[in-house]
Design an enzyme around this catalytic site. Structure first.
Site, PDB file in Angstrom:
ATOM      1  N   ASP A 208     -27.615   9.598  87.504  1.00  0.00           N
ATOM      2  CA  ASP A 208     -27.033  10.891  87.116  1.00  0.00           C
ATOM      3  C   ASP A 208     -25.520  10.731  86.938  1.00  0.00           C
ATOM      4  OD1 ASP A 208     -26.169  13.441  86.842  1.00  0.00           O
ATOM      5  OD2 ASP A 208     -27.192  14.236  88.613  1.00  0.00           O
TER       6      ASP A 208
ATOM      7  N   ASP B  93     -17.655  36.311  74.459  1.00  0.00           N
ATOM      8  CA  ASP B  93     -16.479  36.870  75.137  1.00  0.00           C
ATOM      9  C   ASP B  93     -15.702  37.815  74.220  1.00  0.00           C
ATOM     10  OD1 ASP B  93     -16.635  35.738  77.638  1.00  0.00           O
ATOM     11  OD2 ASP B  93     -15.657  33.891  77.012  1.00  0.00           O
TER      12      ASP B  93
ATOM     13  N   ASP C  52     -11.744  33.473  85.214  1.00  0.00           N
ATOM     14  CA  ASP C  52     -12.998  32.735  85.295  1.00  0.00           C
ATOM     15  C   ASP C  52     -12.935  31.797  86.489  1.00  0.00           C
ATOM     16  OD1 ASP C  52     -14.524  33.730  83.227  1.00  0.00           O
ATOM     17  OD2 ASP C  52     -13.344  32.614  81.747  1.00  0.00           O
TER      18      ASP C  52
ATOM     19  N   ARG D 179     -35.430  21.669  84.877  1.00  0.00           N
ATOM     20  CA  ARG D 179     -34.272  21.901  85.742  1.00  0.00           C
ATOM     21  C   ARG D 179     -34.259  20.973  86.947  1.00  0.00           C
ATOM     22  NH1 ARG D 179     -34.823  27.410  87.270  1.00  0.00           N
ATOM     23  NH2 ARG D 179     -32.780  27.379  88.223  1.00  0.00           N
TER      24      ARG D 179
ATOM     25  N   ASP E 276     -13.474  32.122  75.826  1.00  0.00           N
ATOM     26  CA  ASP E 276     -13.554  31.235  74.680  1.00  0.00           C
ATOM     27  C   ASP E 276     -14.801  31.436  73.826  1.00  0.00           C
ATOM     28  OD1 ASP E 276     -15.264  30.289  76.554  1.00  0.00           O
ATOM     29  OD2 ASP E 276     -14.353  28.309  76.744  1.00  0.00           O
TER      30      ASP E 276
END
Lengths: 567, 668
Positions: free
Chosen positions: B333, B508, B296, B370, B504
């Protein structure tokens, strides 16, 4: 030792290596079932055979079917030869009116020729009619060689094919090898022999009057045609008892050299063919390299020992090398070389009497056979025997690169190991077991001509030769008794088919496996390291088993000779 | 977990000695055919000693018998010691498990052993979780030190990918409801205990194959030795049974046979120490064979967070104006990306603002919009995905220019964020993935070992290609869905390659199950942990690389000791053959190349060497051979030199030294 002698040995080795690729290419075409230029002429013959026998050459066979058809075929030709020998007296081409062969002798000979051993307890020119030689025996010289190559092809396919259930077609392999390879080569070879002075006639004797006016009967016959396939197919069964020491079988130095070359030609070619079949010719060259190192070491020792001669005789003023049992025409080097070649391959033709070699000089031919005749070896049998050792080497040392052992893209797993060990264990079981039996039973003890360790070597050699399907004899042993005929038949049969069947099972098992692509992490099976490892495994696993027996035979014999005692 | 520091600490050795004797039980011993053969031979000689009749000195016979029994005992001891190490770890696990009780939703308390799959339990602050299960309600922080050794608590919550809880771990805040997912006795902890104890140990395919080889060699040597009496008879002599027995035992591969199971147990044990649990020995072996690693991107190749690297204004806007706006939009943020924008604006462009302006109102990030930003007297600033910002400011000019810039940034492997102020597009912030230090070298190393690395990422192909190039992976899978992963694994396997991956999430699970080595993160879902054949208790995806190393080390240790054991035979032959036959043919004394002092001493020395080499190699068997990541060629050359040549030479030296001692002490 002389420069000339070494030149001969090295030149021979070089030519074998040169021959490997062209012979390999020819074999590879047959392996693939490809068209060769000969197909245009012989193609109809091939198809005719198939039609006659009702065989579909394209019908693929799994290992069990392949093995079953092979075994049935062997059984049929074996019984055929047995019948020919038993009925010799009433069959044609028997102008001398030779009697039929006894049951144990006929069975021994039928098995001997079926298994590519060509052990001969009889003298060919005395006991067999031309019909028996040509029809009863020579067909085996072709078919047992073709069978060996077919088995090798099946094993190659096991390595090369991926997730496949089949190994080819036994009948097609056998027919193609015979028709497109053995027959054409033998025609040319036989013509060369005839041109060199080897007899080729249907007459069986020539009457001659010698200079002293004595009348002599000289045996002749269809020698050249038998001689060609005898060498090329590593059969080794001579027309005459004296085999290639006989001037009619082996008339000139050139013929002698060509005979030696032809023993190794197909075996060396098969190594190249294997490499090509698995997609990397370097795999084949690595095998040939290991074979050639073992071969040169053996040839070196035998030549050195024979050239050194016998110290006991030196004491009496007989100088030079050991000439006992050798043809003066060939001398020490060519005889030593021939003996190593014929035993490294499972040929068994001889141009000198191995029994008369020095102890250590004679130990090398013996050891060559005991190693399983994997130094080039018999046609087909050599390479498949060698591949068993390669699998073992990969398995023992392969884990050391941190991966499950792989060889040419196939993982070597429990079942493969089991079958390989089984096939390899057959050799010591048969050789040592039967030698042990003969060393204690009165019938066995009656066999050897000599006393002491040399007599022991004679027994050991006979069972090594029989089990290894070599067929050469250490002479000295009176083997034409029911006891030896029987036990040697067992040895030959087990040595051949108890090896072939596991080999085919391995081939079937391998063919079904996935292919594992080679990476930088794969165990390298091409470089010098691999060659060295192969040699070590062959010597340790194949050779050490026989050390006790060698110690009590040739080694004790040698040490006694050094201290002045001969047997 | 308790970690015994020394292999030979008394705490482990003493019980192992007892176990070594217990393992002499024939039913137990027969599983190891080579040791079984040795025991049979030792028994035979013991009987012969009692009934008498062997033409050998009594003292010599007795010494021989003692050493033969010691050979067997050293073998059983090696196995017992390896098992003992695992058992010490299991003991601490069992302690955690023993007194678990469960609180049912109705408040009743029941012993955890009564819980069945599907039962619901309530776990409150301070409680130990009674069984493996899935959180179906609530959020809690859980201390999993009992299984991971890591004391920092982790969050477990209902839904999502962090819902699995393990028996024996402690809830340290809040309360959760858990649905039990395992039948009693089959939980994670139970399996782990069984594994480290070696109780459920089954021979791996590779061990089976090796055992067959060892049995085969034993049979071959039985033939070689069994025929000697007949040969000796021919030579007019007789070899005592005890001497034949000595030759047989030294030739059969006792060394590797004695150490084989210890190597396997120790290999699993090393993995456990590394906080990785393999569900079978087979999985560990497969790890050594892996050809392709699926990694990953996030967390393995790149540090988890992207960092702002550049401000790129549209024509007509100054960089500083863009930096100022971007900083404003990011002040509230708290994500690492947001903070990195503030840092870049402040450090590189001298924007000095540190606090939110008076009366500012934060526009929070939502999955729908978004984008995020700030509404303040200074105006409205927005930052977010390029599409989202464009959608929010449809009338803005220079949209196509901005789009072009964004694409360029994406192509260079970075992620673009658009910034707008009061409906005006200012430019783009480039967020860069930061490649972890040293990964490039590790991938190069893997490549030399013949292992291909494939980066898995949700990024678009452009970004993925650029990161892949920078990190030095061999291949990448962009915009990867779980189905893509599964398809990739199948494709590689079709080509004969073995694939390792870690994961995880529940999605998967199919890929984890399909992979040859599937390492599930302990923080993952129960489904993932069930699907994989290993669980990483530290949930560290980079460990995949080490797991491959451990698998290889296990196989190498086995190969090295097998080679060593077989190579040893040469010297043993040269010790015993002359000793055995010198009475028949005195000339054969020249084969005594080691110049051993007497035939008895030669035989005794060989058998002593053969016995002592076992305990001498136990540390190597348990620790494993030194593993260096390199290509197979050099690796083989090195190991052949050490264990092949070493195996040839060592016994010559060893037997000679023992002979000097045996002769010096007048033992023979």
């Amino acid at each position: 030792m002389t420069v000339q002698g070494w030149t001969l040995i090295l030149l021979y080795t070089a030519l074998v290596v040169v021959l490997a690729k062209p012979m390999g290419m020819w074999l590879f075409a047959l392996y693939e079932g490809r068209e060769t230029p000969l197909h245009r002429v012989l193609g109809p013959v091939e198809r005719g055979f198939y039609r006659l026998a009702g065989i579909d050459p394209n019908a693929e066979q799994g290992w069990r079917r392949y093995a079953l058809h092979m075994l049935l075929f062997q059984l049929v030709v074996l019984l055929f030869t047995y019948a020919v020998l038993r009925l010799q007296a009433v069959l044609p081409l028997n102008p001398r009116g030779l009697a039929a062969i006894g049951a144990d002798g006929a069975m021994n000979t039928a098995i001997s020729f079926t298994t590519n051993t060509n052990w001969q307890w009889y003298s060919g020119e005395v006991a067999l009619s031309n019909f028996s030689q040509m029809v009863g025996l020579v067909i085996h010289n072709f078919l047992s060689a073709a069978t060996g190559i077919a088995i090798a092809f099946a094993l190659f396919r096991g390595f090369a094919r991926r997730e496949a259930g089949t190994l080819g077609n036994f009948w097609a392999d056998c027919t193609r090898v015979t028709l497109y390879l053995l027959l054409p080569l033998c025609v040319i070879y036989a013509l060369f022999l005839v041109a060199s002075g080897v007899p080729q006639t249907l007459a069986s004797t020539i009457d001659a009057t010698t200079l002293e006016g004595v009348k002599q009967t000289i045996a002749v016959g269809p020698v050249a045609s038998q001689e060609a396939i005898k060498m090329l197919g590593t059969n080794g069964g001579g027309f005459f008892n004296a085999n290639s020491a006989h001037p009619f079988e082996n008339p000139t130095a050139l013929v002698n050299f060509v005979q030696m070359l032809s023993i190794f030609a197909l075996g060396a070619g098969l190594t190249w063919c294997f490499g090509k079949a698995v997609g990397n010719t370097r795999q084949g060259w690595a095998i040939l390299a290991a074979m050639m190192v073992l071969f040169l070491a053996g040839a070196g020792v035998t030549y050195w020992q024979e050239a050194s001669g016998n110290p006991v005789l030196h004491h009496f003023g007989v100088a030079g090398g050991n000439m006992e049992g050798k043809e003066v025409r060939f001398g020490v080097a060519a005889s030593a070389l021939f003996s190593v070649v014929t035993t490294a391959a499972s040929c068994g033709a001889v141009n000198a009497m191995h029994d008369s070699f020095t102890a250590l000089g004679g130990m090398i031919p013996l050891l060559n056979i005991q190693l399983g005749e994997v130094v080039v070896g018999g046609v087909g049998a050599g390479i498949y025997g060698f591949l068993l050792f390669a699998m073992l080497a990969v398995f023992v040392a392969g884990l050391m690169v941190g991966r499950t052992p792989e060889y040419v893209g196939k993982k070597i797993e429990a079942r493969d190991v089991k079958l390989a060990v089984l096939a390899i264990a057959v050799l010591p079981l048969c050789i040592l077991g039967l030698t042990a039996l003969s060393a204690v039973l009165p019938d066995g003890l009656a066999g050897p001509l000599n006393k002491g360790p040399h007599g022991f070597s004679e027994i050991l050699y006979a069972f090594s030769s029989g089990t290894g399907n070599n067929g050469s004899a250490f002479a000295g042993l009176t083997a034409g008794t029911p006891f030896y005929n029987g036990l040697l038949s067992v040895a030959m049969w087990i040595g051949r088919f108890f090896m072939i069947v596991p080999v085919l099972a391995i081939a079937g098992n391998l063919a079904a496996k996935k292919y594992t692509p080679e990476t930088a992490g794969s165990f390298p099976t091409t470089g010098p390291l691999w060659v060295g490892l192969l040699i070590a495994v062959i010597l340790i696993v194949g050779g050490l088993t026989f050390l006790p027996s060698l110690a009590l035979g040739p080694i004790a014999d040698h040490l006694a000779m050094v201290s002045g005692q001969l047997f | 977990m308790t970690t015994p520091s020394s292999i030979f600490s008394a705490k482990l050795v003493v019980p192992a000695i007892g176990d070594a004797f217990r393992k002499l039980d024939p039913r137990e011993l027969v599983k190891n055919p080579v040791l079984f053969t040795t025991a049979v031979v030792a028994s035979l000689l013991t009987v012969l000693l009692v009934i008498g009749g062997e033409p050998l000195p009594l003292g010599f016979q007795m010494q021989l018998i003692v050493w033969l029994w010691l050979t067997v005992l050293f073998g059983t001891f090696a196995e017992a010691l390896a098992e003992g190490r695992g058992r010490a770890q299991a003991a601490s696990l069992r302690a955690a498990k023993s007194e678990l009780t469960a609180r049912l939703p109705d408040g009743r308390m029941v012993p955890a052993s009564r819980l069945k799959r599907g039962d619901i339990v309530v776990v409150e602050t301070g409680d130990l979780i009674p069984a493996d299960g899935e959180v179906i309600e609530g959020v809690a922080s859980v201390n999993e030190a009992a299984i991971t050794g890591e004391s920092a608590p982790v969050i477990r919550e209902a839904g999502g990918d962090r819902s699995a809880v393990t028996a024996g771990t402690r809830v340290i805040s809040d309360s959760i409801r858990v649905r039990v997912t395992q039948e009693p006795g089959q939980g994670f902890l139970d399996r782990m205990i069984a594994l480290v104890e070696g109780a459920e140990r089954q021979k791996t395919p590779n061990e089976i194959a090796l055992t067959i080889l060892l049995v085969g060699l034993t049979i071959i040597f039985l033939i070689a030795v069994g025929t000697i009496p007949a040969f000796a008879h021919y030579a007019g002599g007789m070899i005592p049974v005890a001497i034949l027995a000595a030759l047989l035992i030294t030739l059969i591969p006792t060394t590797i046979a004695a150490l084989l199971s210890a190597i396997g147990i120790a290999g699993m044990d090393r993995l456990v120490r590394f906080n990785v649990l393999a569900k079978s020995g087979r999985a560990v072996e497969a790890a050594g064979d892996v050809d392709v690693l699926l990694l990953d991107k996030t967390g393995t190749i790149t540090v988890g967070d992207r960092q702002a690297s550049e401000f790129r204004p549209v024509p007509g806007v100054s960089v500083n104006a863009l930096a100022e706006a971007a900083l404003l939009a990011s002040l509230a943020d708290e994500t690492p990306e947001g903070r990195s924008i503030v840092v870049l604006a402040r450090d590189k462009f001298g924007v000095t603002r540190v606090a939110l302006p008076e009366g500012a109102e934060v526009i929070p990030f939502t999955a729908q919009t978004r984008l995020s930003g700030l509404k303040s007297p200074l105006g409205i600033v927005q930052k977010g995905a390029v599409d989202a910002v464009l959608r929010a400011n449809p009338a803005a000019p220079v949209a196509s220019e901005l789009r072009r810039m964004a694409e360029e940034i994406a192509r260079s492997g970075q992620t673009p964020l658009a910034v707008a102020q009061d409906g005006r597009l200012l430019g783009v912030v480039a967020l860069k993935d930061v490649i972890k230090a040293g990964v490039r070298e590790r991938f190069a190393q893997l490549r030399r070992m013949g292992i291909r690395t494939v980066m898995i990422t949700g990024d678009n192909p452009l970004t993925a290609a650029s990161i892949a190039a920078e990190a030095g992976v061999d291949d990448f899978l962009a915009e990867a869905t779980p189905e893509d992963k599964l398809a990739l694994i199948r494709k590689e396997q079709q080509g004969g390659r073995l694939v390792a991956m870690c994961g995880d999430g529940t999605n998967d699970a199919p890929a984890l199950a399909q992979a040859d080595v599937g390492v599930a993160m302990n923080t993952g879902t129960q489904a993932a942990r069930e699907a994989g054949n290993m669980v990483d208790l530290d949930s560290d995806p980079t460990k995949l690389i080490e797991i491959v190393g451990l698998g290889k080390q296990l196989l190498m240790t086995r190969g090295a000791l097998t080679t060593f054991s077989v190579a040893n035979d040469v010297a043993k032959y040269f010790a015993i053959i002359p000793a055995m036959f010198v009475a028949l043919y005195p000339g054969l004394g020249v084969l005594n190349v080691m110049r051993l002092s007497s035939p008895e001493s030669a035989i005794l020395s060989a058998i002593i060497f053969n016995a002592l080499i076992i305990p001498a190699l136990v540390p190597l068997a348990l620790k494993g051979v030194t593993y260096r990541p390199m290509a197979a060629g050099p690796l083989l050359a090195r190991n052949l030199a050490v264990y092949g040549l070493g195996g040839l030479v060592a016994p010559f030296v060893g037997i000679k030294l023992i002979d000097l001692a045996v002769a010096g002490l007048h033992f023979a």
